[in-house]
Design an enzyme around this catalytic site. Structure first.
Site, PDB file in Angstrom:
ATOM      1  N   GLU A   8       1.340  69.569 -22.179  1.00  0.00           N
ATOM      2  CA  GLU A   8       0.292  69.072 -23.080  1.00  0.00           C
ATOM      3  C   GLU A   8       0.161  70.040 -24.243  1.00  0.00           C
ATOM      4  OE1 GLU A   8      -3.755  67.678 -21.687  1.00  0.00           O
ATOM      5  OE2 GLU A   8      -4.377  69.389 -22.903  1.00  0.00           O
ATOM      6  N   TYR A 162     -10.069  63.826 -11.220  1.00  0.00           N
ATOM      7  CA  TYR A 162     -10.755  65.118 -11.082  1.00  0.00           C
ATOM      8  C   TYR A 162     -10.801  65.550  -9.621  1.00  0.00           C
ATOM      9  CZ  TYR A 162     -11.950  63.871 -15.795  1.00  0.00           C
ATOM     10  OH  TYR A 162     -11.847  63.502 -17.119  1.00  0.00           O
TER      11      TYR A 162
HETATM   12  P1  FAD Z   1     -14.231  58.062 -17.374  1.00  0.00           P
HETATM   13  O1  FAD Z   1     -13.134  57.681 -16.466  1.00  0.00           O
HETATM   14  O2  FAD Z   1     -14.841  57.019 -18.215  1.00  0.00           O
HETATM   15  O3  FAD Z   1     -15.357  58.758 -16.471  1.00  0.00           O
HETATM   16  C1  FAD Z   1     -16.422  59.502 -17.047  1.00  0.00           C
HETATM   17  C2  FAD Z   1     -17.575  59.571 -16.055  1.00  0.00           C
HETATM   18  O4  FAD Z   1     -18.151  58.289 -15.882  1.00  0.00           O
HETATM   19  C3  FAD Z   1     -17.161  60.012 -14.647  1.00  0.00           C
HETATM   20  O5  FAD Z   1     -18.222  60.738 -14.089  1.00  0.00           O
HETATM   21  C4  FAD Z   1     -16.951  58.711 -13.907  1.00  0.00           C
HETATM   22  O6  FAD Z   1     -17.108  58.851 -12.499  1.00  0.00           O
HETATM   23  C5  FAD Z   1     -18.043  57.840 -14.536  1.00  0.00           C
HETATM   24  N1  FAD Z   1     -17.695  56.428 -14.618  1.00  0.00           N
HETATM   25  C6  FAD Z   1     -16.485  55.878 -14.855  1.00  0.00           C
HETATM   26  N2  FAD Z   1     -16.591  54.544 -14.932  1.00  0.00           N
HETATM   27  C7  FAD Z   1     -17.899  54.237 -14.769  1.00  0.00           C
HETATM   28  C8  FAD Z   1     -18.646  53.030 -14.773  1.00  0.00           C
HETATM   29  N3  FAD Z   1     -18.044  51.845 -14.935  1.00  0.00           N
HETATM   30  N4  FAD Z   1     -19.996  53.103 -14.592  1.00  0.00           N
HETATM   31  C9  FAD Z   1     -20.621  54.283 -14.416  1.00  0.00           C
HETATM   32  N5  FAD Z   1     -19.958  55.466 -14.389  1.00  0.00           N
HETATM   33  C10 FAD Z   1     -18.620  55.442 -14.571  1.00  0.00           C
HETATM   34  N6  FAD Z   1     -10.857  64.840 -23.818  1.00  0.00           N
HETATM   35  C11 FAD Z   1     -10.640  64.658 -25.144  1.00  0.00           C
HETATM   36  O7  FAD Z   1     -11.593  64.548 -25.920  1.00  0.00           O
HETATM   37  N7  FAD Z   1      -9.364  64.594 -25.668  1.00  0.00           N
HETATM   38  C12 FAD Z   1      -8.268  64.698 -24.869  1.00  0.00           C
HETATM   39  O8  FAD Z   1      -7.143  64.636 -25.373  1.00  0.00           O
HETATM   40  C13 FAD Z   1      -8.465  64.888 -23.461  1.00  0.00           C
HETATM   41  N8  FAD Z   1      -7.403  64.993 -22.626  1.00  0.00           N
HETATM   42  C14 FAD Z   1      -7.622  65.096 -21.273  1.00  0.00           C
HETATM   43  C15 FAD Z   1      -6.521  65.122 -20.413  1.00  0.00           C
HETATM   44  C16 FAD Z   1      -6.695  65.228 -19.031  1.00  0.00           C
HETATM   45  C17 FAD Z   1      -5.507  65.207 -18.116  1.00  0.00           C
HETATM   46  C18 FAD Z   1      -8.010  65.331 -18.495  1.00  0.00           C
HETATM   47  C19 FAD Z   1      -8.227  65.465 -17.015  1.00  0.00           C
HETATM   48  C20 FAD Z   1      -9.111  65.317 -19.343  1.00  0.00           C
HETATM   49  C21 FAD Z   1      -8.939  65.190 -20.742  1.00  0.00           C
HETATM   50  N9  FAD Z   1     -10.015  65.131 -21.626  1.00  0.00           N
HETATM   51  C22 FAD Z   1      -9.800  64.952 -22.976  1.00  0.00           C
HETATM   52  C23 FAD Z   1     -11.390  65.280 -21.139  1.00  0.00           C
HETATM   53  C24 FAD Z   1     -12.078  63.938 -20.808  1.00  0.00           C
HETATM   54  O9  FAD Z   1     -12.201  63.172 -21.972  1.00  0.00           O
HETATM   55  C25 FAD Z   1     -13.443  64.259 -20.216  1.00  0.00           C
HETATM   56  O10 FAD Z   1     -13.296  64.852 -18.962  1.00  0.00           O
HETATM   57  C26 FAD Z   1     -14.455  63.124 -20.196  1.00  0.00           C
HETATM   58  O11 FAD Z   1     -15.738  63.697 -19.887  1.00  0.00           O
HETATM   59  C27 FAD Z   1     -14.191  62.051 -19.148  1.00  0.00           C
HETATM   60  O12 FAD Z   1     -13.117  61.295 -19.481  1.00  0.00           O
HETATM   61  P2  FAD Z   1     -12.526  60.196 -18.456  1.00  0.00           P
HETATM   62  O13 FAD Z   1     -11.460  59.487 -19.146  1.00  0.00           O
HETATM   63  O14 FAD Z   1     -12.236  60.809 -17.146  1.00  0.00           O
HETATM   64  O15 FAD Z   1     -13.832  59.248 -18.348  1.00  0.00           O
END
Ligand code: FAD
Length: 298
Positions: A8, A162
């Site tokens: 990355e 996570y």
């Molecule tokens: P989601 O999957 O939407 O989840 C977020 C939260 O909401 C979680 O607590 C989940 O349990 C909860 N949730 C999910 N769906 C629902 C629902 N339908 N109703 C209620 N709650 C729900 N961030 C950046 O800004 N740019 C990047 O390039 C970036 N790259 C990343 C790469 C990796 C491999 C990882 C692990 C993280 C990265 N992040 C990045 C960070 C990420 O954007 C954050 O961790 C963010 O807070 C959560 O993103 P997510 O896609 O996991 O969210």
């Protein structure tokens, strides 16, 4: 398949040249990474006072755009798949569609789909009024975009997992339920948040499988580089640093970089011994430690 690394990178700050960026990636190519992920950062704005009173909003972009970085890496290293990250944060559905058109145009075949964090200065994540609130919604939207274009799948989609739970989730079970929702919406694989204790990863994979998640789960790891990170990583990423690593770095802060590199090597060897096919390395702009790990393990 022979195990392989993926990497990355973060788009560099403005002022860094293309040659400098590609020069930092070049030594990593000897280890034949299959993918180079390019992170995505939501726009930040600043309000500047006007001479006549009032304020105007100005876009603050400190980094070279993700699209420019993807195109440069694609052109320089055609043997590697470039994987842009796509976030819900700060983006309307129309803007997302425009990014997808760009990705398709560029021949990009893999995307890592994320929600993104709250905007700077805000406590909780707020979606754009006509945007997406969760990564699962964005995955579904991408699948609809493909369907509208003729139905053929264009993109392989990854999502984040996570092992130590996402910080907003009330409990690990709920977090995994939402992770499954992302897969059910059309995600093809999961890349994990970084972790420093492999037992945590193996346990996470077991819990995902029990919950009916069958797609590949790629471990994401990052070498520790300084004693400051012992405090920072738990705050920034809601992860634990194992007692042994904390004690070792605290006893020898001057050697934190070397200790972190050796720890990452041990983690990688153990993951490979457990049959992991791909390890995703967060490079965070420094690559000599990653090179040392890759030389040892791949
Ligand atoms: P989601 O999957 O939407 O989840 C977020 C939260 O909401 C979680 O607590 C989940 O349990 C909860 N949730 C999910 N769906 C629902 C629902 N339908 N109703 C209620 N709650 C729900 N961030 C950046 O800004 N740019 C990047 O390039 C970036 N790259 C990343 C790469 C990796 C491999 C990882 C692990 C993280 C990265 N992040 C990045 C960070 C990420 O954007 C954050 O961790 C963010 O807070 C959560 O993103 P997510 O896609 O996991 O969210």
């Amino acid at each position: 398949m022979k195990p392989f690394p993926s990497l990355e990178i973060v788009p560099p700050l403005k002022g860094i040249t293309k040659a400098e960026l590609l020069g930092s990636i070049q030594p990593l190519m000897a280890f034949r990474p299959h993918y180079i992920n390019v992170t995505c950062h939501r726009d930040e704005y600043e309000f500047r006072p006007e001479p006549g009173g009032g304020y105007t909003r100005h876009l603050l972009r400190k980094r070279i755009s993700q699209t420019a970085v993807c195109a440069a890496v694609q052109a320089a290293f055609p043997e590697v798949e470039v994987v842009p990250h796509l976030i819900c944060g700060g983006a309307s559905a129309d803007l997302i569609e425009s990014h997808l058109q760009d990705f398709k145009f560029m021949g990009i075949r893999n995307i890592l789909v994320l929600r993104g964090d709250a905007a700077a200065g805000e406590k909780r994540f707020t979606p754009e009024p006509d945007g997406y609130a969760h990564a699962s919604e964005l995955v579904a939207a991408i699948r609809r975009f493909e369907a509208a274009g003729g139905g053929e799948r264009i993109f392989t989609l990854g999502v984040a997992g996570y092992p130590e739970k996402h910080f907003e989730s009330p409990n690990p079970e709920t977090d995994i339920r939402y992770l499954k929702q992302k897969v059910d919406a059309g995600a093809d694989q999961i890349i994990t948040q970084m972790f420093y204790d492999n037992a945590v990863f193996y346990d996470f994979v077991g819990r995902c499988r029990e919950a009916g998640i069958t797609v590949p789960i790629v471990p994401g790891i990052k070498p520790l580089t300084s004693i400051r990170q012992i405090d920072l990583m738990p705050k920034s990423f809601s992860i634990d640093i194992p007692v042994e690593l904390t004690a070792e770095v605290s006893a020898h802060p001057e050697a934190a970089y070397e200790i972190g590199t050796e720890w990452c090597k041990a983690q990688s060897r153990d993951l490979l011994a457990h049959g992991v096919e791909e390890i995703h390395f967060y490079t965070m702009g420094r690559s000599d430690n990653i090179i040392s790990v890759l030389r040892d393990c791949f």
